[in-house]
Design a protein around this motif. Sequence first.
Motif, short mmCIF file in Angstrom:
data_model
loop_
_atom_site.label_atom_id
_atom_site.label_comp_id
_atom_site.label_asym_id
_atom_site.label_seq_id
_atom_site.Cartn_x
_atom_site.Cartn_y
_atom_site.Cartn_z
N ILE A 46 22.84 -3.00 -22.32
CA ILE A 46 23.45 -4.32 -21.45
C ILE A 46 24.76 -4.10 -21.20
CG2 ILE A 46 24.08 -6.82 -21.78
CD1 ILE A 46 21.73 -7.26 -23.50
N ARG A 47 25.63 -3.52 -22.18
CA ARG A 47 26.92 -2.94 -22.02
C ARG A 47 27.20 -2.17 -20.66
NH1 ARG A 47 32.04 -3.38 -24.61
NH2 ARG A 47 33.41 -1.61 -23.83
N LEU A 48 26.25 -1.13 -20.93
CA LEU A 48 26.33 -0.21 -19.63
C LEU A 48 25.88 -0.52 -18.23
CD1 LEU A 48 24.46 2.75 -21.70
CD2 LEU A 48 26.64 2.51 -20.78
N LEU A 49 24.84 -1.78 -18.42
CA LEU A 49 24.68 -2.17 -17.19
C LEU A 49 25.83 -3.09 -16.38
CD1 LEU A 49 20.98 -3.39 -17.81
CD2 LEU A 49 21.47 -1.79 -16.30
N LEU A 50 26.56 -3.69 -17.35
CA LEU A 50 27.70 -4.49 -17.06
C LEU A 50 28.70 -3.66 -16.41
CD1 LEU A 50 27.64 -7.40 -19.73
CD2 LEU A 50 26.84 -7.51 -17.44
#
Length: 153
Positions: free
Chosen positions: A147-151
């Motif tokens: 999720i962090r990478l997507l954000l």
Amino acid sequence: MDSLLPAIPAKRYFTIGEVGELCGVKPHVLRYWEQEFTQLRPVKRRGNRRYYQRHEVMMIRRIRGLLYDQGFTISGARNKLMELTQGERQIMRSGAFLDDTLEDNSAQLEASADMSQEEVASDSETPRPAHLYLRSDLSVYQELMQIRLLLTV
């Protein structure tokens, strides 16, 4: 455990009957768990009716997993929950998820998010964030990193 339970609907409050169905636990068990686990504090309204919020439903599922699936006693589950919540508080206080140095290592984060538990456990040369040692559930960490990478993209 969670795959057998129904999805939690997008509501603000749940009655004790709804929570019982969502978690696979009878209402009298939920009332008992409120006495045993201080983390469970449903809102009480008219006529002492209990209304649970989403985070409490998730906590009940966690308690159910510890007691029914992993075989903990009530006191063992209480201690395990305290360990987990203390570990989560330490993670939040340290700011590990908000630390800019983690953004600099995005390639390493991508690799660790794709690793299985066995690969992470056997990979002793790759430095791991401190919160990995506190969490017993690596899949949650992997999902958070994805999720962090997507954000950040």
